[in-house]
Design a protein around this motif. Structure first.
Motif, mmCIF file in Angstrom:
data_model
loop_
_atom_site.group_PDB
_atom_site.id
_atom_site.type_symbol
_atom_site.label_atom_id
_atom_site.label_comp_id
_atom_site.label_asym_id
_atom_site.label_seq_id
_atom_site.Cartn_x
_atom_site.Cartn_y
_atom_site.Cartn_z
ATOM 1 N N HIS A 66 -28.773 -3.258 -16.720
ATOM 2 C CA HIS A 66 -28.068 -4.496 -16.358
ATOM 3 C C HIS A 66 -28.178 -4.821 -14.873
ATOM 4 O O HIS A 66 -28.055 -5.988 -14.495
ATOM 5 C CB HIS A 66 -26.592 -4.387 -16.756
ATOM 6 N N ASP A 67 -28.346 -3.827 -14.021
ATOM 7 C CA ASP A 67 -28.517 -4.074 -12.585
ATOM 8 C C ASP A 67 -30.007 -4.079 -12.269
ATOM 9 O O ASP A 67 -30.646 -3.026 -12.229
ATOM 10 C CB ASP A 67 -27.822 -2.988 -11.764
ATOM 11 N N LEU A 68 -30.561 -5.249 -12.015
ATOM 12 C CA LEU A 68 -31.994 -5.347 -11.796
ATOM 13 C C LEU A 68 -32.346 -4.884 -10.390
ATOM 14 O O LEU A 68 -31.639 -5.193 -9.422
ATOM 15 C CB LEU A 68 -32.458 -6.790 -12.001
ATOM 16 N N PRO A 69 -33.440 -4.148 -10.234
ATOM 17 C CA PRO A 69 -33.893 -3.758 -8.891
ATOM 18 C C PRO A 69 -34.118 -4.984 -8.019
ATOM 19 O O PRO A 69 -34.421 -6.080 -8.505
ATOM 20 C CB PRO A 69 -35.205 -3.021 -9.175
ATOM 21 N N ALA A 74 -34.999 -10.683 -6.909
ATOM 22 C CA ALA A 74 -35.476 -11.683 -5.949
ATOM 23 C C ALA A 74 -36.486 -12.637 -6.587
ATOM 24 O O ALA A 74 -36.462 -13.849 -6.339
ATOM 25 C CB ALA A 74 -36.098 -10.978 -4.746
ATOM 26 N N GLY A 75 -37.380 -12.086 -7.404
ATOM 27 C CA GLY A 75 -38.368 -12.926 -8.068
ATOM 28 C C GLY A 75 -37.735 -13.932 -9.005
ATOM 29 O O GLY A 75 -38.158 -15.095 -9.073
ATOM 30 N N ILE A 76 -36.714 -13.506 -9.731
ATOM 31 C CA ILE A 76 -36.006 -14.402 -10.654
ATOM 32 C C ILE A 76 -35.268 -15.477 -9.871
ATOM 33 O O ILE A 76 -35.338 -16.678 -10.199
ATOM 34 C CB ILE A 76 -35.031 -13.597 -11.523
ATOM 35 N N GLN A 77 -34.552 -15.075 -8.836
ATOM 36 C CA GLN A 77 -33.759 -16.029 -8.067
ATOM 37 C C GLN A 77 -34.639 -17.056 -7.358
ATOM 38 O O GLN A 77 -34.279 -18.233 -7.252
ATOM 39 C CB GLN A 77 -32.888 -15.278 -7.060
ATOM 40 N N GLN A 78 -35.804 -16.634 -6.889
ATOM 41 C CA GLN A 78 -36.697 -17.577 -6.234
ATOM 42 C C GLN A 78 -37.114 -18.675 -7.196
ATOM 43 O O GLN A 78 -37.074 -19.867 -6.860
ATOM 44 C CB GLN A 78 -37.932 -16.864 -5.696
ATOM 45 N N ARG A 79 -37.523 -18.282 -8.393
ATOM 46 C CA ARG A 79 -37.969 -19.284 -9.371
ATOM 47 C C ARG A 79 -36.819 -20.200 -9.779
ATOM 48 O O ARG A 79 -36.998 -21.413 -9.911
ATOM 49 C CB ARG A 79 -38.553 -18.595 -10.606
ATOM 50 N N ALA A 80 -35.623 -19.621 -9.973
ATOM 51 C CA ALA A 80 -34.479 -20.436 -10.372
ATOM 52 C C ALA A 80 -34.103 -21.433 -9.281
ATOM 53 O O ALA A 80 -33.708 -22.577 -9.565
ATOM 54 C CB ALA A 80 -33.293 -19.540 -10.697
ATOM 55 N N GLY A 267 -40.139 -10.700 -21.469
ATOM 56 C CA GLY A 267 -39.393 -11.743 -20.764
ATOM 57 C C GLY A 267 -38.335 -11.198 -19.844
ATOM 58 O O GLY A 267 -37.531 -11.965 -19.296
ATOM 59 N N GLY A 268 -38.279 -9.887 -19.673
ATOM 60 C CA GLY A 268 -37.364 -9.289 -18.711
ATOM 61 C C GLY A 268 -35.899 -9.577 -18.956
ATOM 62 O O GLY A 268 -35.095 -9.580 -18.028
ATOM 63 N N LEU A 308 -42.737 -10.769 -15.501
ATOM 64 C CA LEU A 308 -43.755 -10.225 -14.615
ATOM 65 C C LEU A 308 -43.159 -9.216 -13.639
ATOM 66 O O LEU A 308 -43.711 -8.120 -13.449
ATOM 67 C CB LEU A 308 -44.435 -11.353 -13.839
ATOM 68 N N GLU A 309 -42.026 -9.537 -13.030
ATOM 69 C CA GLU A 309 -41.417 -8.619 -12.065
ATOM 70 C C GLU A 309 -40.934 -7.345 -12.747
ATOM 71 O O GLU A 309 -41.027 -6.247 -12.175
ATOM 72 C CB GLU A 309 -40.269 -9.311 -11.327
ATOM 73 N N THR A 310 -40.434 -7.461 -13.965
ATOM 74 C CA THR A 310 -40.012 -6.266 -14.712
ATOM 75 C C THR A 310 -41.201 -5.351 -14.983
ATOM 76 O O THR A 310 -41.136 -4.131 -14.756
ATOM 77 C CB THR A 310 -39.345 -6.673 -16.039
#
Length: 448
Positions: A66-69, A74-80, A267-268, A308-310
């Motif tokens: 549940h706690d993503l590295p 960061a990769g998810i937040q950038q895209r969002a 899909g991470g 991808l980041e996962t």
């Protein structure tokens, strides 16, 4: 444990959602499920503040917990932050596609969709369009999503819809056979070989207890489909990027299918599905071919970034070593506990998947020293071999009511969250610890 808030939430949910849930398995626990407030590493915290070791992991997508590295987050937040979605291609779709093509043996090209169900539905349509044939062979108890072509029960002589709303005429094109039963597969090919578009199977049955293939079973499927000009489809929605690491279960078994369906981890943790395989087949999807497939949210940039980041994080760190080691420790510990307290039960799973199936029969307790030490492997020399589940029917004949009505609640009371019925997998994540394993094993000792 206090569960007042969960009870109140379920009461509200019953007024506005069928059965109070948006996916049926969530209501499997009676009288009502607990509602999750948030995740924390390898744990979840419910609406009443109760904390549980979480072995459900979203039913499989949460390889990292549940706690993503930081780099994944960061990769998810950038895209969002750049905008929700566009209705146009993005570079991140290409990046994830290239990653999957590099690592999965069967995949030369890939089409991303939005769920495992959408992936298997599209794969069936693709197989029929490519071969010009109608019938699909599936394994009884194998789960391939909530779609008309696979919501079918019975056997290949008398297939019938397993859900209201599926026409009998649809079911007649689906041929169910038992998992691990080569003779049944030969029979359907002898009778329908010229009209079988594909055999679709999970490499390991993952929605029916966890059932390992017998040695040579997948090799046999590869040979008989080649012989008859049919396709072999591996449904790796569950096993993909979990069993066999980045090469998926097909690399572990050494069998390359024509098509592979993905979901969950690719899909991470966000909604996703995918169909990959030989280029000449996948190119039959529109616009390059005549098999229609499209979706507004397909290739969603936030999902693509999460996937991808996962997978990049898993490739660059010790993720698979960690989760597989903990999975092995869990299954070995459970094997010892079961041998002592419930010798008729069967421990199953591989890599970071595990389950105890409440089988009703087994060998004498004094003969268990030579059994598979870390989960059933269908080993003919194992004293459990004649008793361990070989197919979905064997799992269905287990003591599933005791598992759900008594055992699950006893584990919950000890702070351990297991899948809601006898059939669903349980999963290890990168966020789990040795302490989580030991706590869980102690809870099994108490509950069994």
């Amino acid at each position: 444990m206090n569960d007042d808030n969960s009870r109140e939430l379920y009461d509200r949910a019953l007024s506005v959602m069928p059965g109070g849930v948006n996916s049926a398995v969530r209501a499997a626990i009676e009288p009502y499920p607990f509602f999750v407030q948030k995740g924390d590493g390898g744990h979840v915290i419910d609406a009443d503040g109760n904390r549980y070791v979480d072995w459900v992991m979203g039913l499989g997508p949460l390889l990292l917990g549940h706690d993503l590295p930081d780099p994944v987050q960061a990769g998810i937040q950038q895209r969002a932050s750049e905008g929700p979605m566009y209705g146009a291609p993005t570079e991140i779709e290409v990046d994830l596609a290239e990653f999957v093509v590099r690592h999965v043996p069967s995949v030369e090209k890939i089409r991303f969709v939005n769920s495992g169900t959408e992936a298997t539905t599209s794969a069936v349509r693709l197989a029929r369009g490519y071969t010009g044939r109608n019938k699909i062979v599936v394994n009884q108890g194998g789960y391939h999503g909530a779609q008309e072509s696979t919501l079918v029960e019975g056997d290949h002589e008398n297939p019938a819809p397993s859900s209201a709303g599926v026409p009998q005429a649809f079911a007649e094109h689906t041929l169910p056979v038992p998992f691990n039963d080569e003779e049944a597969v030969r029979e359907v090919f002898e009778e329908h070989g010229d009209d079988i578009a594909a055999v679709m199977t999970e490499p390991i049955l993952g929605n029916y207890g966890i059932v390992h293939p017998e040695e040579g079973y997948h090799e046999f499927l590869r040979e008989i489909t080649d012989e008859h000009g049919s396709l072999l489809i591996f449904d790796e929605v569950i096993t993909g990027f979990r069993v066999g690491g980045l090469g998926c279960a097909q690399s572990e078994f050494g069998v390359t299918p024509d098509l592979t369906t993905f979901g969950k981890i690719v899909g991470g943790g966000f909604p996703v599905g995918a169909i990959g395989g030989r280029a000449e087949i996948v190119e039959q999807f529109t616009p390059s071919g005549d098999v229609f497939q499209a979706g507004t949210f397909s290739g969603h940039p936030v999902t693509m970034a999460a996937g991808l980041e996962t997978l990049k994080f898993a490739a660059e760190n010790d993720v698979y070593d960690h989760v597989n080691e903990l999975g092995d420790r869990l299954r070995r510990g459970l094997t010892e506990i079961v041998a002592d307290q419930a010798p008729q039960y069967t421990v199953t799973g591989t890599d970071s998947m595990f389950k105890v199936i409440f089988t009703r029969d087994g060998p004498g307790a004094n003969s268990l020293e030579e059994q598979c030490p870390a989960g059933c492997r269908q080993d003919p020399t194992c004293p459990r071999y004649d008793y361990c589940p070989k197919n979905a029917g064997d799992v269905k004949n287990a003591d599933t009511d005791r598992w759900r009505r008594i055992f699950w609640g006893q584990m919950k009371e000890q702070g351990v969250f297991l899948s809601q019925n006898q059939f669903e997998c349980q999963f290890v994540s990168y966020a789990h610890t040795e302490e989580d394993v030991e706590e869980t094993l102690e809870a099994y000792k108490e509950a069994l």
